[in-house]
Design an enzyme around this catalytic site. Structure first.
Site, short mmCIF file in Angstrom:
data_model
loop_
_atom_site.label_atom_id
_atom_site.label_comp_id
_atom_site.label_asym_id
_atom_site.label_seq_id
_atom_site.Cartn_x
_atom_site.Cartn_y
_atom_site.Cartn_z
N LYS A 189 21.19 33.39 -0.74
CA LYS A 189 21.58 32.27 -1.60
C LYS A 189 21.40 32.60 -3.07
O LYS A 189 22.15 32.10 -3.91
CB LYS A 189 20.79 31.00 -1.23
CG LYS A 189 21.27 30.37 0.07
CD LYS A 189 20.81 28.93 0.15
CE LYS A 189 21.46 28.22 1.32
NZ LYS A 189 21.10 26.81 1.40
N LYS A 235 30.44 33.66 10.43
CA LYS A 235 30.13 32.42 11.16
C LYS A 235 30.93 31.27 10.55
O LYS A 235 31.33 31.34 9.38
CB LYS A 235 28.62 32.12 11.14
CG LYS A 235 28.06 31.68 9.82
CD LYS A 235 26.63 31.15 10.00
CE LYS A 235 26.14 30.55 8.68
NZ LYS A 235 24.85 29.90 8.77
N LYS A 252 30.69 26.17 5.72
CA LYS A 252 31.34 25.51 4.59
C LYS A 252 31.40 26.43 3.39
O LYS A 252 32.35 26.44 2.64
CB LYS A 252 30.55 24.24 4.20
CG LYS A 252 30.67 23.14 5.22
CD LYS A 252 29.65 22.03 5.00
CE LYS A 252 28.34 22.34 5.66
NZ LYS A 252 27.41 21.21 5.75
P1 AMP Z 1 23.75 23.58 7.41
O1 AMP Z 1 25.13 22.99 7.42
O2 AMP Z 1 23.74 25.02 6.99
O3 AMP Z 1 22.73 22.70 6.71
O4 AMP Z 1 23.30 23.66 8.95
C1 AMP Z 1 22.92 22.54 9.72
C2 AMP Z 1 22.59 23.01 11.14
O5 AMP Z 1 23.76 23.55 11.80
C3 AMP Z 1 21.52 24.12 11.17
O6 AMP Z 1 20.62 23.89 12.23
C4 AMP Z 1 22.34 25.38 11.38
O7 AMP Z 1 21.57 26.38 12.02
C5 AMP Z 1 23.51 24.88 12.26
N1 AMP Z 1 24.75 25.70 12.06
C6 AMP Z 1 25.43 25.86 10.90
N2 AMP Z 1 26.51 26.65 11.05
C7 AMP Z 1 26.54 27.01 12.37
C8 AMP Z 1 27.43 27.84 13.17
N3 AMP Z 1 28.52 28.42 12.66
N4 AMP Z 1 27.14 27.99 14.48
C9 AMP Z 1 26.05 27.39 15.02
N5 AMP Z 1 25.17 26.61 14.33
C10 AMP Z 1 25.40 26.41 13.01
N1 TRP Z 2 17.10 24.99 5.88
C1 TRP Z 2 17.88 24.21 6.83
C2 TRP Z 2 19.34 24.70 6.81
O1 TRP Z 2 19.74 25.41 5.91
C3 TRP Z 2 17.83 22.74 6.51
C4 TRP Z 2 16.44 22.20 6.64
C5 TRP Z 2 15.63 21.74 5.63
C6 TRP Z 2 15.72 22.03 7.86
N2 TRP Z 2 14.47 21.28 6.12
C7 TRP Z 2 14.45 21.42 7.46
C8 TRP Z 2 15.98 22.31 9.20
C9 TRP Z 2 13.48 21.13 8.43
C10 TRP Z 2 14.99 22.00 10.14
C11 TRP Z 2 13.75 21.43 9.76
O2 TRP Z 2 20.10 24.36 7.72
#
Ligand code: AMP
Ligand code: TRP
Length: 334
Positions: free
Chosen positions: A109, A196, A199
């Site tokens: 990031k 993967k 967004k």
């Molecule tokens: P985020 O949108 O990055 O905050 O992710 C929210 C949750 O969705 C987290 O637990 C991620 O590990 C899961 N996640 C995000 N992208 C994927 C993907 N392409 N496949 C499976 N899990 C995902």
């Molecule tokens: N870091 C997680 C992600 O990028 C989001 C997140 C923040 C999270 N605090 C958490 C996930 C606590 C599980 C538990 O998806």
């Protein structure tokens, strides 16, 4: 104490990777366990974002979570529970600086942040992000944290912080939480199966759960299947991803019959794509219907979430009280 805690950042749309990788599991876990799910807006400001959009994104994500089946009483907004940041400070004093420098999400990031802003600024908030995540988790002292595979390292750090805290105060105060992964821990981008679904990679790399029917069909229809790079006889990543998606939708009969076609060399990709598109659209239409209902009732839902955040906050306050007691900080009830 709660049994299950997880969280998601309000950075825009919910896609089928989020849904099949994590959120669908949250819906199921609610049936068996005491759960809390956070919409973590304090995390969202660690990266350069459009601040005018954040508040709307937070509410939009909440409406989406409710539409797919998360109970409103289990949802809280992180910035309405300021004890998370208070605990994060205390926990930062039990966190190894060296371990923080090894977090891969920070490395990824910070590189992305530099690229997007075209300057070398990387916030200390981004560096400290995993400590705030540890606080999000430990403040509810849960047993399980259902997340995608990408969060494994942060969970390991959380356990190390909890252990160091417990050792330092000579009490097993924090439970060491376990990560829970789903059967589909990684959904790939249909436009580029080497990546993967996400967004941050751009619009064509994710299929929104709430997208228009035509868009979903178009995106699935244009999915990359064979790239010509795979060794003969091996299923390509793109085709495997389409099968994974079909399986995740629960269409097991169609899945089996198309797998049989694949094995006998009779599979037409267009049939596999149509089956996937139909299944995703069916799920999406169901959710869209629920979302329309929710949107006609926005004000009540917002009040309900403020109330649930308030209820959930009581647990966080109790933890802070205990932690202050254990660390010699002054506890006064104003
Ligand atoms: P985020 O949108 O990055 O905050 O992710 C929210 C949750 O969705 C987290 O637990 C991620 O590990 C899961 N996640 C995000 N992208 C994927 C993907 N392409 N496949 C499976 N899990 C995902
Ligand atoms: N870091 C997680 C992600 O990028 C989001 C997140 C923040 C999270 N605090 C958490 C996930 C606590 C599980 C538990 O998806």
């Amino acid at each position: 104490m709660k049994d299950v805690l997880s969280a998601i950042q309000p950075t825009g749309d919910m896609h089928f990777g989020n849904y099949f990788g994590a959120v669908k599991n949250w819906v199921e876990l609610q049936k068996k366990y005491e759960c809390v799910f956070g919409v973590v807006d304090y995390h969202a400001i660690t990266m350069p974002i459009n601040y005018q959009k954040l508040r709307n994104n937070t509410w939009e994500l909440i409406f989406n979570l409710i539409a797919v089946g998360i109970k409103p009483e289990n949802i809280f907004i992180q910035s309405l529970v300021p004890e998370h940041t208070e605990l994060a400070w205390i926990l930062s004093c039990f966190t190894s600086y060296g371990q923080l420098t090894r977090m891969t999400q920070f490395k990824d990031k910070s590189a992305k942040s530099k690229e997007e802003t075209k300057d070398s600024f990387v916030s200390a908030g981004l560096f400290n992000y995993p400590v705030l995540q540890a606080a999000d988790i430990l403040i509810y002292r849960p047993k399980f944290v259902p997340v995608g595979k990408d969060q494994e390292q942060h969970l390991e750090l959380t356990r190390n912080i909890a252990q160091r805290f417990n050792n330092s105060v000579s009490k097993e105060y924090f439970r060491l939480p376990e990560a829970l992964f789903t059967e589909t821990p990684k959904i790939r981008s249909t436009a580029d199966p080497a990546k993967k679904m996400s967004k941050s990679a751009g619009e064509k790399h994710y299929i929104s759960v709430f997208a228009e029917e035509n868009r979903i069909r178009k995106q699935v229809r244009s999915a990359v299947t064979d790239t010509g790079k795979n060794t003969e006889g091996q299923m390509s990543m793109g085709v495997e991803n389409l099968f994974e998606l079909l399986k995740a939708t629960g269409k097991l009969k169609e899945y089996q019959s198309l797998i049989n076609d694949y094995n006998s060399g009779n599979l037409k990709y267009v049939e596999l794509k149509d089956a996937v598109a139909d299944a995703l659209i069916e799920i999406s239409n169901d959710f869209k219907e629920k979302k329309t209902e929710i949107l006609s009732n926005k004000k009540d839902i917002k009040n309900q979430i403020k109330q649930s955040s308030w209820e959930i906050r009581k647990i966080a306050q109790e933890t802070i009280k205990n932690v202050k007691e254990l660390t010699g900080l002054i506890n006064v009830k104003f």
